[in-house]
Design a protein around this motif. Sequence first.
Motif, PDB file in Angstrom:
ATOM      1  N   GLY A 249      54.989  37.546 -57.248  1.00 38.90           N
ATOM      2  CA  GLY A 249      55.368  38.889 -57.666  1.00 38.90           C
ATOM      3  C   GLY A 249      54.263  39.580 -58.439  1.00 38.90           C
ATOM      4  O   GLY A 249      53.995  40.772 -58.246  1.00 38.90           O
ATOM      5  N   LEU A 250      53.602  38.834 -59.329  1.00 35.93           N
ATOM      6  CA  LEU A 250      52.495  39.398 -60.101  1.00 35.93           C
ATOM      7  C   LEU A 250      51.357  39.832 -59.184  1.00 35.93           C
ATOM      8  O   LEU A 250      50.779  40.911 -59.349  1.00 35.93           O
ATOM      9  N   SER A 251      51.019  38.996 -58.208  1.00 33.13           N
ATOM     10  CA  SER A 251      49.931  39.296 -57.279  1.00 33.13           C
ATOM     11  C   SER A 251      50.217  40.552 -56.455  1.00 33.13           C
ATOM     12  O   SER A 251      49.348  41.417 -56.288  1.00 33.13           O
ATOM     13  N   LEU A 252      51.447  40.666 -55.950  1.00 37.23           N
ATOM     14  CA  LEU A 252      51.805  41.839 -55.143  1.00 37.23           C
ATOM     15  C   LEU A 252      51.825  43.108 -55.990  1.00 37.23           C
ATOM     16  O   LEU A 252      51.358  44.169 -55.557  1.00 37.23           O
ATOM     17  N   SER A 253      52.376  43.000 -57.191  1.00 34.44           N
ATOM     18  CA  SER A 253      52.438  44.164 -58.069  1.00 34.44           C
ATOM     19  C   SER A 253      51.039  44.615 -58.474  1.00 34.44           C
ATOM     20  O   SER A 253      50.720  45.812 -58.444  1.00 34.44           O
ATOM     21  N   TRP A 254      50.201  43.670 -58.827  1.00 31.00           N
ATOM     22  CA  TRP A 254      48.844  43.984 -59.280  1.00 31.00           C
ATOM     23  C   TRP A 254      47.990  44.473 -58.115  1.00 31.00           C
ATOM     24  O   TRP A 254      47.243  45.446 -58.240  1.00 31.00           O
ATOM     25  N   GLY A 255      48.112  43.831 -56.975  1.00 36.31           N
ATOM     26  CA  GLY A 255      47.242  44.171 -55.855  1.00 36.31           C
ATOM     27  C   GLY A 255      47.639  45.435 -55.124  1.00 36.31           C
ATOM     28  O   GLY A 255      46.769  46.199 -54.686  1.00 36.31           O
ATOM     29  N   LEU A 256      48.958  45.679 -54.971  1.00 33.28           N
ATOM     30  CA  LEU A 256      49.420  46.811 -54.162  1.00 33.28           C
ATOM     31  C   LEU A 256      49.911  47.996 -54.987  1.00 33.28           C
ATOM     32  O   LEU A 256      49.793  49.139 -54.549  1.00 33.28           O
TER      33      LEU A 256
END
Length: 281
Positions: free
Chosen positions: A26-33
Amino acid sequence: MTATLFLQSAVGGILLGGIYGLLAMGLSLSWGLLKLVNLSHFALAFLGAYLTYELGTVHGIPAYFSALLIAPLFFLFGIALHSVFVRFRVKEFASLLVTFGVTILIESLIQWIWSADFLRYETPYAQTTFRIGSIFVPVLDLSAFVCAVLLAGAAWIALNKTMLGKALRAAAHDPSVASAFGINSTRVSYILAGLCSAIAGIAGVFIALIGTLAPSQIESWIGVVFAVAIIGGLGSPAGALAAGMLIGLAESLTMTVVNPAWAPLVAFSVLIVILLRKPVI
């Protein structure tokens, strides 16, 4: 050190990587997208863990059924929190500060309701394992890993094979051009924000099943999962899972071969090495 102990440690580390991958996804998707560094994912995961504990011990609701209740609830919370970001036009660095405050609030809420004492959610499957040769595989750890694989695969398919996923990637890459082609960047961002929070809630269910709960543990997960998200590549669910497996394996082998005290240094050591070899992740 025997081959059996080495293999047992390796299996345990890979399964631990499933939890790391779930938390980092979730952190990766929120930060990246979305370009939002959402620290509240960690607090939401532990809130989900405590809710799982409460539903199971007080109301007798099985943990896996609790996930069906927690995921939609957290999806709505993610949308509500994202509406604040959109309303006040919160940028990447400011989101780090805002969600840090949200994390402190959730941690205080957890401590107020459940106290700061350590809690353990005992289930009939807590000590259940099955044997493969001389290796014992914990059922709950394996179920967390399988869930992480399924969610990472579903997220990858959604991002690369569906119109919604392509719209999200286009909006993240260049919002103005995406809008010119009729993509409503704000609308699709709400969906992703909700899904990221729902994934955090599901991770919390497995934290409750596998670990011991205490509000102070929220901070202890932040550093490792941040490293996992960066190593795996921002916006990459499969990368988050792969990086989680790498860090979990490295930590487990370090505790077995070297010294348990060295394990907390592993994630950052791997991160530093990778950044030196490949500065752009």
